[in-house]
Design a protein around this motif. Structure first.
Motif, PDB file in Angstrom:
ATOM      1  N   PHE A   1      39.233  39.634  35.264  1.00  0.00           N
ATOM      2  CA  PHE A   1      40.434  38.816  35.390  1.00  0.00           C
ATOM      3  C   PHE A   1      40.795  38.611  36.855  1.00  0.00           C
ATOM      4  O   PHE A   1      40.706  39.537  37.675  1.00  0.00           O
ATOM      5  CB  PHE A   1      41.597  39.461  34.652  1.00  0.00           C
ATOM      6  N   ILE A   2      41.202  37.390  37.175  1.00  0.00           N
ATOM      7  CA  ILE A   2      41.683  37.037  38.503  1.00  0.00           C
ATOM      8  C   ILE A   2      43.165  36.717  38.381  1.00  0.00           C
ATOM      9  O   ILE A   2      43.597  36.107  37.398  1.00  0.00           O
ATOM     10  CB  ILE A   2      40.900  35.839  39.074  1.00  0.00           C
ATOM     11  N   ASP A   3      43.936  37.105  39.361  1.00  0.00           N
ATOM     12  CA  ASP A   3      45.379  36.878  39.344  1.00  0.00           C
ATOM     13  C   ASP A   3      45.760  35.973  40.505  1.00  0.00           C
ATOM     14  O   ASP A   3      45.905  36.414  41.644  1.00  0.00           O
ATOM     15  CB  ASP A   3      46.127  38.216  39.443  1.00  0.00           C
ATOM     16  N   GLY A   4      45.879  34.680  40.240  1.00  0.00           N
ATOM     17  CA  GLY A   4      46.280  33.731  41.265  1.00  0.00           C
ATOM     18  C   GLY A   4      45.135  33.269  42.135  1.00  0.00           C
ATOM     19  O   GLY A   4      43.962  33.560  41.885  1.00  0.00           O
ATOM     20  N   GLU A   5      45.471  32.527  43.186  1.00  0.00           N
ATOM     21  CA  GLU A   5      44.462  31.994  44.096  1.00  0.00           C
ATOM     22  C   GLU A   5      43.801  33.125  44.864  1.00  0.00           C
ATOM     23  O   GLU A   5      44.453  34.098  45.241  1.00  0.00           O
ATOM     24  CB  GLU A   5      45.083  30.965  45.038  1.00  0.00           C
ATOM     25  N   ASN A   6      42.505  32.986  45.089  1.00  0.00           N
ATOM     26  CA  ASN A   6      41.743  34.098  45.638  1.00  0.00           C
ATOM     27  C   ASN A   6      40.472  33.586  46.292  1.00  0.00           C
ATOM     28  O   ASN A   6      40.010  32.489  45.994  1.00  0.00           O
ATOM     29  CB  ASN A   6      41.383  35.079  44.504  1.00  0.00           C
ATOM     30  N   ASN A   7      39.905  34.391  47.175  1.00  0.00           N
ATOM     31  CA  ASN A   7      38.588  34.095  47.735  1.00  0.00           C
ATOM     32  C   ASN A   7      37.550  34.866  46.933  1.00  0.00           C
ATOM     33  O   ASN A   7      37.562  36.093  46.913  1.00  0.00           O
ATOM     34  CB  ASN A   7      38.514  34.492  49.206  1.00  0.00           C
ATOM     35  N   PHE A   8      36.658  34.120  46.279  1.00  0.00           N
ATOM     36  CA  PHE A   8      35.586  34.758  45.519  1.00  0.00           C
ATOM     37  C   PHE A   8      34.564  35.369  46.471  1.00  0.00           C
ATOM     38  O   PHE A   8      34.069  36.465  46.257  1.00  0.00           O
ATOM     39  CB  PHE A   8      34.929  33.727  44.597  1.00  0.00           C
ATOM     40  N   ASP A   9      34.237  34.638  47.512  1.00  0.00           N
ATOM     41  CA  ASP A   9      33.440  35.161  48.624  1.00  0.00           C
ATOM     42  C   ASP A   9      33.675  34.253  49.824  1.00  0.00           C
ATOM     43  O   ASP A   9      34.628  33.452  49.834  1.00  0.00           O
ATOM     44  CB  ASP A   9      31.959  35.327  48.266  1.00  0.00           C
ATOM     45  N   ASP A  10      32.833  34.338  50.851  1.00  0.00           N
ATOM     46  CA  ASP A  10      33.077  33.589  52.086  1.00  0.00           C
ATOM     47  C   ASP A  10      33.065  32.080  51.884  1.00  0.00           C
ATOM     48  O   ASP A  10      33.750  31.347  52.601  1.00  0.00           O
ATOM     49  CB  ASP A  10      32.031  33.958  53.149  1.00  0.00           C
ATOM     50  N   GLU A  11      32.277  31.589  50.941  1.00  0.00           N
ATOM     51  CA  GLU A  11      32.176  30.144  50.721  1.00  0.00           C
ATOM     52  C   GLU A  11      32.929  29.652  49.492  1.00  0.00           C
ATOM     53  O   GLU A  11      33.090  28.441  49.326  1.00  0.00           O
ATOM     54  CB  GLU A  11      30.698  29.730  50.578  1.00  0.00           C
ATOM     55  N   ILE A  12      33.361  30.528  48.618  1.00  0.00           N
ATOM     56  CA  ILE A  12      33.968  30.115  47.351  1.00  0.00           C
ATOM     57  C   ILE A  12      35.429  30.558  47.293  1.00  0.00           C
ATOM     58  O   ILE A  12      35.732  31.744  47.400  1.00  0.00           O
ATOM     59  CB  ILE A  12      33.202  30.705  46.149  1.00  0.00           C
ATOM     60  N   GLN A  13      36.303  29.577  47.097  1.00  0.00           N
ATOM     61  CA  GLN A  13      37.731  29.852  46.978  1.00  0.00           C
ATOM     62  C   GLN A  13      38.236  29.363  45.627  1.00  0.00           C
ATOM     63  O   GLN A  13      37.864  28.277  45.167  1.00  0.00           O
ATOM     64  CB  GLN A  13      38.498  29.159  48.105  1.00  0.00           C
ATOM     65  N   ILE A  14      39.064  30.167  44.993  1.00  0.00           N
ATOM     66  CA  ILE A  14      39.683  29.813  43.719  1.00  0.00           C
ATOM     67  C   ILE A  14      41.056  29.216  43.976  1.00  0.00           C
ATOM     68  O   ILE A  14      41.933  29.870  44.567  1.00  0.00           O
ATOM     69  CB  ILE A  14      39.827  31.044  42.803  1.00  0.00           C
ATOM     70  N   LEU A  15      41.266  27.966  43.552  1.00  0.00           N
ATOM     71  CA  LEU A  15      42.571  27.321  43.616  1.00  0.00           C
ATOM     72  C   LEU A  15      43.142  27.229  42.203  1.00  0.00           C
ATOM     73  O   LEU A  15      42.384  27.188  41.230  1.00  0.00           O
ATOM     74  CB  LEU A  15      42.448  25.921  44.230  1.00  0.00           C
ATOM     75  N   ILE A  16      44.455  27.176  42.086  1.00  0.00           N
ATOM     76  CA  ILE A  16      45.096  27.142  40.763  1.00  0.00           C
ATOM     77  C   ILE A  16      45.729  25.782  40.510  1.00  0.00           C
ATOM     78  O   ILE A  16      46.384  25.205  41.374  1.00  0.00           O
ATOM     79  CB  ILE A  16      46.172  28.240  40.650  1.00  0.00           C
ATOM     80  N   SER A  17      45.521  25.281  39.302  1.00  0.00           N
ATOM     81  CA  SER A  17      46.109  24.031  38.841  1.00  0.00           C
ATOM     82  C   SER A  17      46.765  24.285  37.483  1.00  0.00           C
ATOM     83  O   SER A  17      46.114  24.773  36.561  1.00  0.00           O
ATOM     84  CB  SER A  17      45.015  22.957  38.727  1.00  0.00           C
ATOM     85  N   ASP A  18      48.038  23.943  37.352  1.00  0.00           N
ATOM     86  CA  ASP A  18      48.793  24.267  36.136  1.00  0.00           C
ATOM     87  C   ASP A  18      49.147  23.064  35.268  1.00  0.00           C
ATOM     88  O   ASP A  18      49.778  23.227  34.223  1.00  0.00           O
ATOM     89  CB  ASP A  18      50.105  24.988  36.509  1.00  0.00           C
TER      90      ASP A  18
END
Length: 284
Positions: free
Chosen positions: A171-188
């Motif tokens: 589970f991921i909680d909110g926006e996060n950096n998966f690694d140096d090149e991959i970022q998780i953004l949130i859209s609701d």
């Protein structure tokens, strides 16, 4: 196409169809049918296009398409077509075995994004990628187990719950950096805590846009789906993302567009529009 350490490879899984009115909400048919021709049942064609990120030690799949083992009624309603490709064959074409997938990132848990994450073996649903870790927002997972009357048909639990039962979901909680090149953004807007996947390095950025922009024809701000739980939030998110995409020259990756894999964005006095379309990432 390569971004940072990753080779980016589109993975086609199938074609299917959804009601054109549902895909375009309040936009009149006489406008959207110019770009998305409906069939005799008013359905428009979608692709279920995933994205493989391949590095020396990682093989990451973003979403898993519809998968297989649907009943006849489902196949008829959604006009599912595997005649050109399916998930496993597309991976094999790119030299990837299911057991080599290290990670699966879900944008969200609707059936057309998670269907290929499980397979039916001896009448039991099992993880399709046995060595992978699966990632989803905790808030979205909780919603998927208790959805509203509006969206409960979009969640098919045998396509994601076996992953949780096998201890494979992270589970991921909110926006996060998966690694140096991959970022998780949130859209609701479309659903609560949809994950948009931003892949970038010092020179290039690609956004896997999920259902924020299903088709290139959803780039204009008023073009949003009737499936969206919070349409006004979708409008706000589209404006924010498109401004960044335009200013910073992002590529938008389209999961469902039957004609275009990715595109760049421009803006004029009428608003945002597609600048350049690409049929594959190998062009870039």
């Amino acid at each position: 196409m390569k971004i940072g350490k990753y080779d980016l490879i589109p993975i086609e899984t199938c074609k299917f169809a959804l009601d054109g009115g549902a895909m375009f909400g309040v936009v009149p048919k006489m406008l959207w049918q110019n770009s998305n021709q409906p069939d005799e049942f008013n359905r428009v064609t979608l692709h279920a296009r995933c994205l493989l990120l391949k590095s020396n030690n990682k093989k990451i799949l973003i979403d898993t398409g519809l998968g297989n083992n649907w009943d006849e009624k489902f196949m008829r309603i959604y006009n599912v077509d595997y005649s050109e490709f399916d998930l496993i064959k597309s991976l094999q074409t790119n030299g990837i075995k299911t057991e080599e997938i290290t990670d699966v990132i879900f944008t969200h848990l609707h059936f057309d994004h998670t269907g290929g994450s499980t397979i039916l073996e001896n009448e039991k649903w099992m993880p399709a990628f046995p060595n992978a870790k699966y990632y989803v927002q905790k808030k979205h997972f909780d919603w998927a187990l208790n959805p509203s009357e509006k969206d409960k048909a979009s969640f098919v639990t045998n396509r994601f719950l076996p992953l949780y039962e096998n201890g494979m979901i992270n589970f991921i909680d909110g926006e996060n950096n998966f690694d140096d090149e991959i970022q998780i953004l949130i859209s609701d807007g479309h659903t609560f805590s949809q994950q948009l996947i931003k892949i970038s390095d010092s020179s290039k950025t690609l956004l896997f846009a999920g259902d924020l922009f299903p088709f290139t024809s959803h780039i204009p701000i008023p073009y949003i789906t009737g499936y969206d739980l919070q349409p006004l939030v979708t409008i706000k998110e589209k404006k924010e993302i498109l401004k960044k995409a335009c200013d910073e020259e992002w590529l938008i990756f389209f999961e469902h567009d039957p004609f275009t894999v990715a595109a760049t964005i421009t803006k004029n006095e009428k608003g945002f529009s597609v600048k350049e379309k690409f049929l594959s990432l190998s062009e870039l």
